[in-house]
Design a protein around this motif. Sequence first.
Motif, short mmCIF file in Angstrom:
data_model
loop_
_atom_site.label_atom_id
_atom_site.label_comp_id
_atom_site.label_asym_id
_atom_site.label_seq_id
_atom_site.Cartn_x
_atom_site.Cartn_y
_atom_site.Cartn_z
N MET A 1 -68.61 18.66 2.04
CA MET A 1 -69.67 19.38 2.72
C MET A 1 -69.23 19.70 4.29
N ILE A 2 -69.27 20.99 4.51
CA ILE A 2 -69.18 21.46 5.87
C ILE A 2 -70.52 22.10 6.41
N LYS A 3 -71.03 21.54 7.52
CA LYS A 3 -72.44 21.85 8.00
C LYS A 3 -72.45 23.36 8.35
N SER A 4 -73.71 23.72 8.31
CA SER A 4 -73.78 25.26 8.65
C SER A 4 -73.44 25.65 10.02
N GLU A 5 -73.62 24.89 10.70
CA GLU A 5 -73.53 25.16 12.35
C GLU A 5 -72.01 25.59 12.47
N ASN A 6 -71.00 24.92 11.73
CA ASN A 6 -69.70 25.23 11.66
C ASN A 6 -69.09 26.48 11.22
N TRP A 7 -69.74 27.17 10.49
CA TRP A 7 -69.20 28.10 9.67
C TRP A 7 -68.51 29.16 10.35
N VAL B 1 -62.36 26.49 10.18
CA VAL B 1 -63.04 25.86 8.87
C VAL B 1 -62.72 27.04 7.92
N TRP B 2 -62.59 28.26 8.16
CA TRP B 2 -62.17 29.26 7.03
C TRP B 2 -60.82 29.36 6.77
N GLU B 3 -59.84 28.65 7.53
CA GLU B 3 -58.43 28.36 7.16
C GLU B 3 -58.28 27.62 6.11
N LYS B 4 -59.10 26.67 5.67
CA LYS B 4 -58.96 25.70 4.61
C LYS B 4 -59.44 26.50 3.36
N PHE B 5 -60.04 27.46 3.46
CA PHE B 5 -60.30 28.29 2.12
C PHE B 5 -59.34 29.50 1.93
N SER B 6 -59.24 30.00 0.62
CA SER B 6 -58.44 31.01 0.39
C SER B 6 -59.29 32.25 1.01
N PRO B 7 -58.43 33.34 1.61
CA PRO B 7 -59.02 34.39 2.30
C PRO B 7 -60.00 35.18 1.47
N ASP B 8 -60.10 35.48 0.24
CA ASP B 8 -61.00 35.87 -0.63
C ASP B 8 -62.46 35.26 -0.84
N VAL B 9 -62.15 33.88 -0.61
CA VAL B 9 -63.58 33.13 -0.63
C VAL B 9 -64.35 33.35 0.56
N LYS B 10 -63.72 33.42 1.67
CA LYS B 10 -64.49 34.11 2.90
C LYS B 10 -65.26 35.56 2.56
N ASP C 1 -56.34 32.75 -13.14
CA ASP C 1 -55.41 32.39 -14.46
C ASP C 1 -56.43 31.64 -15.63
N GLY C 2 -57.65 32.02 -15.66
CA GLY C 2 -58.66 31.71 -16.51
C GLY C 2 -59.36 30.52 -15.95
N GLU C 3 -59.20 29.98 -14.86
CA GLU C 3 -59.68 28.85 -14.40
C GLU C 3 -61.02 29.25 -13.43
N ILE C 4 -62.12 28.85 -13.36
CA ILE C 4 -63.05 29.14 -12.34
C ILE C 4 -62.72 28.12 -11.35
N VAL C 5 -62.43 28.98 -10.03
CA VAL C 5 -62.02 28.00 -9.04
C VAL C 5 -62.85 27.90 -7.80
N ALA C 6 -63.85 29.37 -7.51
CA ALA C 6 -64.71 29.22 -6.62
C ALA C 6 -65.81 29.84 -6.79
N GLY C 7 -66.97 29.83 -5.52
CA GLY C 7 -68.15 30.51 -6.16
C GLY C 7 -68.86 30.67 -4.65
N SER C 8 -69.61 31.59 -4.74
CA SER C 8 -70.57 32.09 -3.46
C SER C 8 -72.01 32.18 -4.11
N ILE C 9 -72.75 31.73 -3.59
CA ILE C 9 -74.41 32.17 -4.05
C ILE C 9 -75.29 32.07 -2.94
N TYR C 10 -75.77 33.33 -3.03
CA TYR C 10 -77.10 33.38 -1.56
C TYR C 10 -78.11 33.80 -2.17
N LYS D 1 -62.77 24.69 -5.19
CA LYS D 1 -62.27 23.73 -5.83
C LYS D 1 -61.14 23.00 -4.87
N ASN D 2 -61.08 21.86 -4.59
CA ASN D 2 -60.01 20.99 -4.16
C ASN D 2 -60.15 21.38 -2.58
N VAL D 3 -61.19 21.83 -1.94
CA VAL D 3 -61.26 22.15 -0.55
C VAL D 3 -62.73 21.63 -0.24
#
Length: 299
Positions: A10-16, A21-30, A148-157, A169-171
Motif C-alpha cells: 500500500m502506498i500512502k495517500s500523501e505520496n500520490w 510513485v506513478w512510474e511503478k504503474f502502467s500509464p493507463d492505471v494512472k 488478454d482476458g486477465e483482470i490486472v488492475a482496478g480503480s474505485i472512487y 497486480k504485482n505492483v
Amino acid sequence: LAKEKSGKNMIKSENWNEGEVWEKFSPDVKLMSETVLSVGEEAVSLQSTFTEKDIVIKPEDSVGSLQAPVTPADVKCQQLIFDSLSKANPDARFIMEEKIGKNDSVLDEKNYPDILEGLGYTVDPIDGTSQYMKNLDQWAVVIAKIQDGEIVAGSIYAPKFGLLVTGEKNVGVMVKDQHPNERFADVLVGQGMFEFPEFNGFIENLNKSAKKIEKARSGELGLAMVAAGKVDVCIQAHEKVWDFAAGAALVEAAGGQVIYYNYRDNKIVRMDKLDAKTFNPKARETAIIASLGNQAEEY
C-alpha cells in the motif's frame, strides 16, 4: 491483521502526487484513477439534475426485491469514462453496464470473447445506484483493466464515502481514505445474498459469530474496503463482471486472496481461473469471497 497484510503493498495517500510513485504503474492505471476521480465529482454534481420520472428500472438486472435502477447520471458518467479511456487507447474493448450507442469497441453478449485478446476495460459508472439516488454514501465509480482476458488492475472512487483505491497486480495499491482510522465491518455480505433462500443457512451461521457483519450496498466498494483494510472479508453472490472485476484486482494487488465460484448447470463450481463466460454481459453467475488474509478459505 488486515492493515499489516495490506501495508507491504500500500502506498500512502500523501505520496500520490509524486512522479516516482506513478512510474511503478502502467500509464493507463494512472488514467483510470484520474478518470474515476473526475467522473465521481461529476456524478455528485448531477444528483440534483434529475427526478424520479427520469429513472428507468432494468427488470433483467433486478434480483428478487432489489430493483436495478438507471438514472441519467449513470448514462452520462459511463459516456465520460468511455470517452476518456477510448481516446487514450483507441484499440481497447469495453464491457459496460449501461447501454451505449453502436460502437465496435463496446462488446455485447455475442462478441464478448474478444475481451480475451489485447487491452480491455469493464465499467460500472455508478455501482450502487439505489444509494446514489437517495444521496447516501455507498456508491462508487468503477473501472477494471483487462489484459488478454486477465483482470490486472482496478480503480474505485466513492466520493461520499471518502475512499479512492487504485491498484495493479504485482505492483500494489494506492489508498486515499478520508477516514483512515475507521473500520467499517469484519464481514461484508452482498445484499443480493439475502434474496435467495439457499443462502439462509449461510447467513444464519454468519450472524451467530461475534463478528460485525454489514450488507454491501455496492459490491465493488465492498471489495475496495477489503483492499484498504477497512473490512476483513467481502462475500458476493450472483454478480456480473463489472460488479467485481475492479475490486478483485485491488484485493489481489494488496496481497490478498480472491476465490471465485460459478453457478453452472445447477452446480456451484470453484473456479481456479476465470473463463470467457465470466465476461458475458448477460451472465450473472459469479460468486466471490475476498480477504486480505486467508479468511476467505474459512467461508
